[in-house]
Design a protein around this motif. Structure first.
Motif, PDB file in Angstrom:
ATOM      1  N   VAL A 123      -0.056   7.827  -1.903  1.00  0.00           N
ATOM      2  CA  VAL A 123      -1.129   7.001  -2.449  1.00  0.00           C
ATOM      3  C   VAL A 123      -1.069   5.618  -1.814  1.00  0.00           C
ATOM      4  O   VAL A 123       0.022   5.048  -1.638  1.00  0.00           O
ATOM      5  CB  VAL A 123      -0.978   6.889  -3.986  1.00  0.00           C
ATOM      6  N   SER A 124      -2.232   5.069  -1.458  1.00  0.00           N
ATOM      7  CA  SER A 124      -2.278   3.701  -0.950  1.00  0.00           C
ATOM      8  C   SER A 124      -2.043   2.731  -2.104  1.00  0.00           C
ATOM      9  O   SER A 124      -2.102   3.108  -3.281  1.00  0.00           O
ATOM     10  CB  SER A 124      -3.629   3.428  -0.301  1.00  0.00           C
ATOM     11  N   ASN A 150      -3.951   0.580  -3.236  1.00  0.00           N
ATOM     12  CA  ASN A 150      -5.137   0.429  -4.082  1.00  0.00           C
ATOM     13  C   ASN A 150      -5.484   1.713  -4.829  1.00  0.00           C
ATOM     14  O   ASN A 150      -6.545   1.809  -5.459  1.00  0.00           O
ATOM     15  CB  ASN A 150      -6.338  -0.061  -3.262  1.00  0.00           C
ATOM     16  N   GLY A 151      -4.580   2.738  -4.746  1.00  0.00           N
ATOM     17  CA  GLY A 151      -4.744   3.938  -5.567  1.00  0.00           C
ATOM     18  C   GLY A 151      -5.418   5.115  -4.898  1.00  0.00           C
ATOM     19  O   GLY A 151      -5.585   6.160  -5.536  1.00  0.00           O
ATOM     20  N   ALA A 152      -5.807   4.998  -3.631  1.00  0.00           N
ATOM     21  CA  ALA A 152      -6.469   6.114  -2.956  1.00  0.00           C
ATOM     22  C   ALA A 152      -5.437   7.187  -2.572  1.00  0.00           C
ATOM     23  O   ALA A 152      -4.391   6.873  -2.000  1.00  0.00           O
ATOM     24  CB  ALA A 152      -7.192   5.618  -1.707  1.00  0.00           C
ATOM     25  N   VAL A 153      -5.749   8.448  -2.894  1.00  0.00           N
ATOM     26  CA  VAL A 153      -4.855   9.553  -2.554  1.00  0.00           C
ATOM     27  C   VAL A 153      -5.084   9.941  -1.090  1.00  0.00           C
ATOM     28  O   VAL A 153      -6.189  10.316  -0.698  1.00  0.00           O
ATOM     29  CB  VAL A 153      -5.094  10.763  -3.476  1.00  0.00           C
ATOM     30  N   LEU A 154      -4.015   9.826  -0.277  1.00  0.00           N
ATOM     31  CA  LEU A 154      -4.120  10.058   1.157  1.00  0.00           C
ATOM     32  C   LEU A 154      -3.608  11.426   1.577  1.00  0.00           C
ATOM     33  O   LEU A 154      -4.028  11.967   2.610  1.00  0.00           O
ATOM     34  CB  LEU A 154      -3.337   8.971   1.910  1.00  0.00           C
ATOM     35  N   VAL A 185       1.769   8.856   9.474  1.00  0.00           N
ATOM     36  CA  VAL A 185       1.540   7.801   8.485  1.00  0.00           C
ATOM     37  C   VAL A 185       1.662   6.445   9.199  1.00  0.00           C
ATOM     38  O   VAL A 185       2.723   6.117   9.735  1.00  0.00           O
ATOM     39  CB  VAL A 185       2.554   7.892   7.336  1.00  0.00           C
ATOM     40  N   PRO A 186       0.592   5.620   9.227  1.00  0.00           N
ATOM     41  CA  PRO A 186       0.644   4.328   9.928  1.00  0.00           C
ATOM     42  C   PRO A 186       1.552   3.342   9.198  1.00  0.00           C
ATOM     43  O   PRO A 186       1.881   3.518   8.020  1.00  0.00           O
ATOM     44  CB  PRO A 186      -0.822   3.853   9.899  1.00  0.00           C
ATOM     45  N   PRO A 187       1.964   2.267   9.876  1.00  0.00           N
ATOM     46  CA  PRO A 187       2.770   1.237   9.215  1.00  0.00           C
ATOM     47  C   PRO A 187       2.045   0.663   8.001  1.00  0.00           C
ATOM     48  O   PRO A 187       0.824   0.509   7.990  1.00  0.00           O
ATOM     49  CB  PRO A 187       2.972   0.190  10.313  1.00  0.00           C
ATOM     50  N   GLY A 188       2.825   0.353   6.989  1.00  0.00           N
ATOM     51  CA  GLY A 188       2.264  -0.211   5.770  1.00  0.00           C
ATOM     52  C   GLY A 188       3.053   0.244   4.554  1.00  0.00           C
ATOM     53  O   GLY A 188       4.004   1.019   4.661  1.00  0.00           O
ATOM     54  N   ASP A 189       2.663  -0.252   3.380  1.00  0.00           N
ATOM     55  CA  ASP A 189       3.291   0.121   2.124  1.00  0.00           C
ATOM     56  C   ASP A 189       2.444   1.156   1.403  1.00  0.00           C
ATOM     57  O   ASP A 189       1.197   1.074   1.408  1.00  0.00           O
ATOM     58  CB  ASP A 189       3.486  -1.108   1.230  1.00  0.00           C
ATOM     59  N   TYR A 190       3.120   2.108   0.732  1.00  0.00           N
ATOM     60  CA  TYR A 190       2.450   3.196   0.022  1.00  0.00           C
ATOM     61  C   TYR A 190       3.268   3.522  -1.231  1.00  0.00           C
ATOM     62  O   TYR A 190       4.369   3.011  -1.446  1.00  0.00           O
ATOM     63  CB  TYR A 190       2.372   4.463   0.881  1.00  0.00           C
ATOM     64  N   TYR A 191       2.701   4.410  -2.058  1.00  0.00           N
ATOM     65  CA  TYR A 191       3.432   4.992  -3.183  1.00  0.00           C
ATOM     66  C   TYR A 191       3.549   6.501  -2.987  1.00  0.00           C
ATOM     67  O   TYR A 191       2.591   7.149  -2.526  1.00  0.00           O
ATOM     68  CB  TYR A 191       2.718   4.733  -4.508  1.00  0.00           C
ATOM     69  N   LEU A 192       4.725   7.027  -3.308  1.00  0.00           N
ATOM     70  CA  LEU A 192       4.862   8.471  -3.519  1.00  0.00           C
ATOM     71  C   LEU A 192       4.727   8.696  -5.010  1.00  0.00           C
ATOM     72  O   LEU A 192       5.532   8.200  -5.809  1.00  0.00           O
ATOM     73  CB  LEU A 192       6.229   8.966  -3.019  1.00  0.00           C
ATOM     74  N   ILE A 244       5.116   9.297 -11.916  1.00  0.00           N
ATOM     75  CA  ILE A 244       5.878   8.104 -11.547  1.00  0.00           C
ATOM     76  C   ILE A 244       5.533   7.732 -10.111  1.00  0.00           C
ATOM     77  O   ILE A 244       5.392   8.612  -9.248  1.00  0.00           O
ATOM     78  CB  ILE A 244       7.396   8.351 -11.717  1.00  0.00           C
ATOM     79  N   ASP A 245       5.341   6.415  -9.863  1.00  0.00           N
ATOM     80  CA  ASP A 245       5.034   5.908  -8.520  1.00  0.00           C
ATOM     81  C   ASP A 245       6.279   5.263  -7.930  1.00  0.00           C
ATOM     82  O   ASP A 245       6.896   4.386  -8.555  1.00  0.00           O
ATOM     83  CB  ASP A 245       3.907   4.880  -8.573  1.00  0.00           C
ATOM     84  N   CYS A 246       6.624   5.693  -6.720  1.00  0.00           N
ATOM     85  CA  CYS A 246       7.804   5.163  -6.026  1.00  0.00           C
ATOM     86  C   CYS A 246       7.346   4.545  -4.698  1.00  0.00           C
ATOM     87  O   CYS A 246       6.748   5.237  -3.864  1.00  0.00           O
ATOM     88  CB  CYS A 246       8.828   6.273  -5.789  1.00  0.00           C
ATOM     89  N   ARG A 247       7.648   3.272  -4.496  1.00  0.00           N
ATOM     90  CA  ARG A 247       7.139   2.546  -3.335  1.00  0.00           C
ATOM     91  C   ARG A 247       7.934   2.895  -2.082  1.00  0.00           C
ATOM     92  O   ARG A 247       9.164   2.999  -2.108  1.00  0.00           O
ATOM     93  CB  ARG A 247       7.185   1.048  -3.578  1.00  0.00           C
ATOM     94  N   ILE A 248       7.198   3.056  -0.975  1.00  0.00           N
ATOM     95  CA  ILE A 248       7.806   3.293   0.335  1.00  0.00           C
ATOM     96  C   ILE A 248       7.137   2.364   1.344  1.00  0.00           C
ATOM     97  O   ILE A 248       6.081   1.772   1.076  1.00  0.00           O
ATOM     98  CB  ILE A 248       7.670   4.759   0.791  1.00  0.00           C
ATOM     99  N   ARG A 249       7.749   2.258   2.512  1.00  0.00           N
ATOM    100  CA  ARG A 249       7.182   1.416   3.575  1.00  0.00           C
ATOM    101  C   ARG A 249       7.423   2.079   4.913  1.00  0.00           C
ATOM    102  O   ARG A 249       8.537   2.533   5.203  1.00  0.00           O
ATOM    103  CB  ARG A 249       7.802   0.032   3.557  1.00  0.00           C
ATOM    104  N   VAL A 250       6.381   2.106   5.731  1.00  0.00           N
ATOM    105  CA  VAL A 250       6.502   2.523   7.128  1.00  0.00           C
ATOM    106  C   VAL A 250       6.473   1.255   7.976  1.00  0.00           C
ATOM    107  O   VAL A 250       5.542   0.442   7.858  1.00  0.00           O
ATOM    108  CB  VAL A 250       5.371   3.482   7.541  1.00  0.00           C
ATOM    109  N   GLN A 251       7.498   1.096   8.818  1.00  0.00           N
ATOM    110  CA  GLN A 251       7.635  -0.179   9.552  1.00  0.00           C
ATOM    111  C   GLN A 251       8.133   0.079  10.965  1.00  0.00           C
ATOM    112  O   GLN A 251       9.000   0.923  11.191  1.00  0.00           O
ATOM    113  CB  GLN A 251       8.622  -1.077   8.787  1.00  0.00           C
ATOM    114  N   ASP A 252       7.536  -0.679  11.897  1.00  0.00           N
ATOM    115  CA  ASP A 252       8.033  -0.681  13.272  1.00  0.00           C
ATOM    116  C   ASP A 252       9.207  -1.653  13.315  1.00  0.00           C
ATOM    117  O   ASP A 252       9.021  -2.863  13.465  1.00  0.00           O
ATOM    118  CB  ASP A 252       6.929  -1.084  14.240  1.00  0.00           C
TER     119      ASP A 252
END
Length: 420
Positions: A298-299, A301-305, A319-326, A341-349
């Protein structure tokens, strides 16, 4: 034939005599006496049986109970009349009761007396005098109240543990705990009988499912003052009606700006996207039920990706760089659903760019003894997994620009205002 060798003469008939039809087909292997390689196999199928099958039936008549003049049911006996009828049988039959065998005649009533009542129903095993395949079992039912000394055992009702405030994680507080009968109840005797002792033994019923429901089979043994013994079974059912407790998988990065931990994923090699290996959440179920998990990416802002079904491979590509929720949805094998439950993740270069410069660069001075050098003239294929923010170049001084004296420690010029 039947692993027994026989000899014969070619052209001469061989008769198979007096073989039981019930033995089925006969396989005959024929081998030449002088040439063991000359061999064949013959199968002989028997005809249908030519005898009419026997048939046994019986009638019984209850003659009542004898309490032997005592209040105890241990010495009670009962009597019955049994008449056996036969069709296509011999003239007699053998019958066995409690290990003792007697002979009877078909259609002739047999009076059976002194049958023990306190051991339960009595089986009369009947076999024809000639044909041992002609059999019949007759069950002689103990008359009601016989063998009990006039007492009747009333077992406590089966229990739903949840009705007593017990969860399935509290089985140990009940299993073979003597004081638990204060809530689950004890057997009672009617008929004016006095109880000398009550004992019970608990056993867990086998659970063949992944649902955490459990059942205790509580076997009571009650002994009266007259010495009679009664047994009954009460069931105590523990049901899993609680949702599992779910928490995020272990994080690998603490973000001081967020003040919270998250899972950090690097981008794939030579790519500006990541393939996320999605961990399972941490799940605890009080009843040890199995569970399944449905997962969404999930982004913020709540959009299911992206979605993962419980049986899907737990990987999300590109998955592009940025923060998301699992976002996890967990359901146990008994159908209890936990809150998502929402768990925050981050994709980072996280890897710095690789700078590759042109070596041995010649620079010509202009008319005023100066020259301009642009970054693109120095760049010799620098690269990064993601796009460059900017490319800049600056000068290193080994001599003082004003005095031309050699510097013990080289210094760098300021970065230019812009690069490319």
């Amino acid at each position: 034939m039947d692993n027994i060798p026989y000899s014969g003469v070619y052209g001469t008939e061989i008769e198979i005599q007096n073989r039981l039809i019930s033995l089925g087909e006969v396989n005959i292997t024929i081998t030449d006496a002088n040439d063991t390689g000359c061999i064949t196999t013959l199968t002989v199928t028997p005809p249908s049986p030519c005898s009419t099958p026997c048939g046994l039936t019986a009638t019984t008549f209850d003659l009542g109970c004898d309490n032997m003049g005592t209040p105890s049911g241990q010495d009670d006996t009962f009597s019955a009349i049994v008449t056996v009828f036969g069709e296509n049988t011999s003239a007699c039959f053998n019958y066995t009761i409690n290990g003792v065998t007697e002979v009877g005649n078909y259609s002739t009533p047999i009076i059976l007396t002194g049958l023990p009542a306190n051991g339960g129903d009595v089986t009369m095993h009947i076999v024809d005098c000639v044909s041992n395949v002609c059999v019949l079992d007759v069950v002689l039912v103990v008359p009601e109240g016989c063998g009990t000394g006039g007492c009747e055992l009333v077992c406590p009702d089966d229990i739903m543990a949840v009705d007593l405030g017990w969860g399935c994680n509290q089985i140990s507080e009940v299993f073979n705990v003597q004081t638990s009968t204060n809530l689950t109840g004890e057997p009672q005797l009617t008929g004016g009988c006095n109880i000398a002792s009550i004992a019970f033994v608990d056993a867990m019923e086998e659970n063949t499912t992944t649902c955490g429901n459990q059942t205790i089979n509580r076997t009571f043994t009650v002994v009266t003052e007259a010495g009679d013994t009664f047994v009954c079974v009460q069931q105590i059912h523990f049901t899993d009606n609680e949702a599992p407790a779910v928490s995020c998988a272990t994080a690998n990065y603490f973000d001081p700006a967020l003040g919270d931990s998250l899972i950090l994923y690097p981008v794939d090699v030579f790519e500006c996207v990541a393939t996320i290996q999605v961990p399972y959440p941490q799940v605890e179920d009080a009843c040890a039920s199995g569970w399944t998990v449905y997962t969404e990416l999930v982004s913020l802002n709540g959009a299911v990706l992206y979605t993962l079904e419980p049986t899907d491979v737990r990987a999300i590509p590109d998955v592009p760089p940025g923060d998301y929720y699992l976002r996890y949805f967990v359901t146990d094998a008994c159908g209890n659903e936990a809150e998502s439950i929402d768990c925050r993740i981050r994709v980072q270069d996280a890897d710095p760019p690789v700078a590759i410069c042109v070596s041995g660069l010649d620079v010509s001075l202009g008319a005023f003894g100066v020259s301009r050098l642009y970054a693109e003239a120095v760049d010799n294929g620098s690269y990064d997994d993601c796009d460059f923010d900017r490319v800049e170049v600056r000068r290193i001084f080994n001599r003082d620009p004003a005095t031309c004296d050699t510097l013990l420690t080289p210094v760098y010029s300021e970065w230019p205002i812009c690069g490319y």
